[in-house]
Write an enzyme that holds these catalytic residues in place. Structure first.
Site, PDB file in Angstrom:
ATOM      1  N   ASP A 145      40.230  25.102  85.050  1.00 22.33           N
ATOM      2  CA  ASP A 145      40.098  23.907  84.221  1.00 22.33           C
ATOM      3  C   ASP A 145      39.240  24.274  83.011  1.00 22.33           C
ATOM      4  OD1 ASP A 145      41.170  22.937  86.642  1.00 22.33           O
ATOM      5  OD2 ASP A 145      40.178  21.003  86.420  1.00 22.33           O
ATOM      6  N   LYS A 175      44.344  17.415  80.927  1.00 18.08           N
ATOM      7  CA  LYS A 175      43.346  16.683  81.715  1.00 18.08           C
ATOM      8  C   LYS A 175      42.490  15.854  80.781  1.00 18.08           C
ATOM      9  CE  LYS A 175      39.369  17.747  84.735  1.00 18.08           C
ATOM     10  NZ  LYS A 175      38.647  18.836  85.442  1.00 18.08           N
ATOM     11  N   LYS A 215      46.158  15.187  84.532  1.00 16.78           N
ATOM     12  CA  LYS A 215      45.040  14.959  85.451  1.00 16.78           C
ATOM     13  C   LYS A 215      44.003  14.056  84.805  1.00 16.78           C
ATOM     14  CE  LYS A 215      41.258  17.350  87.878  1.00 16.78           C
ATOM     15  NZ  LYS A 215      40.647  18.666  88.235  1.00 16.78           N
TER      16      LYS A 215
END
Length: 325
Positions: free
Chosen positions: A162, A225, A261
């Site tokens: 991430d 995300k 996400k």
């Protein structure tokens, strides 16, 4: 990205319009600034409207189990210890020990120095090992350090990275710099999945969220995300709508499926179900899988487990019945 540089990591199979957009910095700028503007009132009204949908009991139990299976169970604190990560891994494997039919979560997300502990604890389970990297959460460091951060996590066994984008560069309009950095991180990841954190709470407008989403997709991000969870506001339904529209349009244009996400601030089963409704209505049923949609959360799992017991038993179960993080 210089005026003559080429995005060599972008698949050659991209449609001509998108391939041209990645040719150089000026082309990328024209493409991103030429995206249709987001109707702020429209997207907020639609998000609010979908959030009022009610679902029947059988569908609610399915939604709860689906949400559990999409959770990236996360601990990202300076006081994290190996013991805390092992406890988190145990909960990821058996979220409700008294209910063995409870799904496992999708992944455990930790700092790079805790990856090895998570790998050992989750060996053979199929649960993903996600690690934040690239100077999380601010991203305020050199590219060399960001790449080293990624390498440390992958060498320790991370299956997902991430990363955070350089929001300062993006807000200054240095899209090529952000693009090249995501490309470099994606190349360093190899087969490891890359989630690109936009930190939407710092992007100020829905138009910027749309541009950042497309930038991340063009550069090779497997997921986009919302947030690090360290900035307020974090995930919101309208922002997630914009990002879901981006991956839907990407699929329609390229045939490729990319994930979304939302992370930060999603704490209740009611909230999670609102997001699942949005996924179904905005992107499509294909995205109702942990391979394409995740929740970045920890406290959310506790409420999902309590509501799951309530649905199964017909009465409310208090927090004494689940482990509370």
């Amino acid at each position: 990205m210089t005026a003559t540089s080429t995005a060599t990591a972008i698949p050659s199979s991209l449609p001509a319009r998108l391939a041209d957009a990645t040719r150089d910095d000026a082309s990328l700028r024209r493409f991103l600034q030429g995206l249709p503007g987001v109707d702020q009132v429209g997207v907020e009204q639609r998000a609010a409207g979908l959030g009022t949908r009610s679902i029947k009991k059988a569908a609610k139990l399915w939604a709860i189990d689906t949400a559990i299976s999409m959770v990236d169970l996360t601990t990202l604190e300076g006081a994290d210890t190996r013991g805390k990560v092992r406890a988190l891994a145990a909960k990821a494997m058996r979220p409700d020990p008294d209910r063995p039919d409870t799904p496992q979560v999708a992944a455990v997300c930790v700092y790079p120095d805790m990856v090895a502990t998570a790998v050992e604890a989750l060996a053979g389970t199929g649960i993903g090992i996600a690690s934040v990297a690239t100077g999380f959460p601010s991203g305020r460091t050199s590219r060399e350090i960001k790449l080293a951060d990624v390498a440390i996590a992958i060498e320790a066994g991370a299956t997902e990275i991430d990363m955070v984008i350089d929001r300062g560069a993006f807000l200054e309009g240095r899209y090529g710099q952000v693009f090249e950095e995501i490309q470099a991180i994606k190349a360093a990841c190899g087969e490891t999945h890359l989630k690109v954190i936009l930190e939407t709470g710092e992007l100020a407008t829905y138009d910027n969220v749309r541009r950042a989403s497309w930038l991340a997709l063009l550069a090779g991000g497997d997921f986009i995300k919302t947030s690090t969870g360290k900035v307020s506001p974090a995930a919101t339904l309208p922002v997630t709508h914009v990002m879901l529209q981006a991956v839907r349009d990407w699929r329609d244009t390229t045939g490729e499926l990319r994930g979304v996400k939302p992370a930060g601030g999603i704490r209740t089963t009611k909230d999670a179900i609102k997001y699942l409704v949005a996924v179904h209505e905005v992107a499509g049923e294909e995205w109702l899988t942990p391979h394409l949609f995740r929740f970045g959360a920890s406290s959310l799992l506790n409420d999902l487990l309590l509501q799951r017991r309530t649905q199964a038993d017909g009465h409310y179960s208090g927090p004494d019945y689940v482990t509370v993080d």
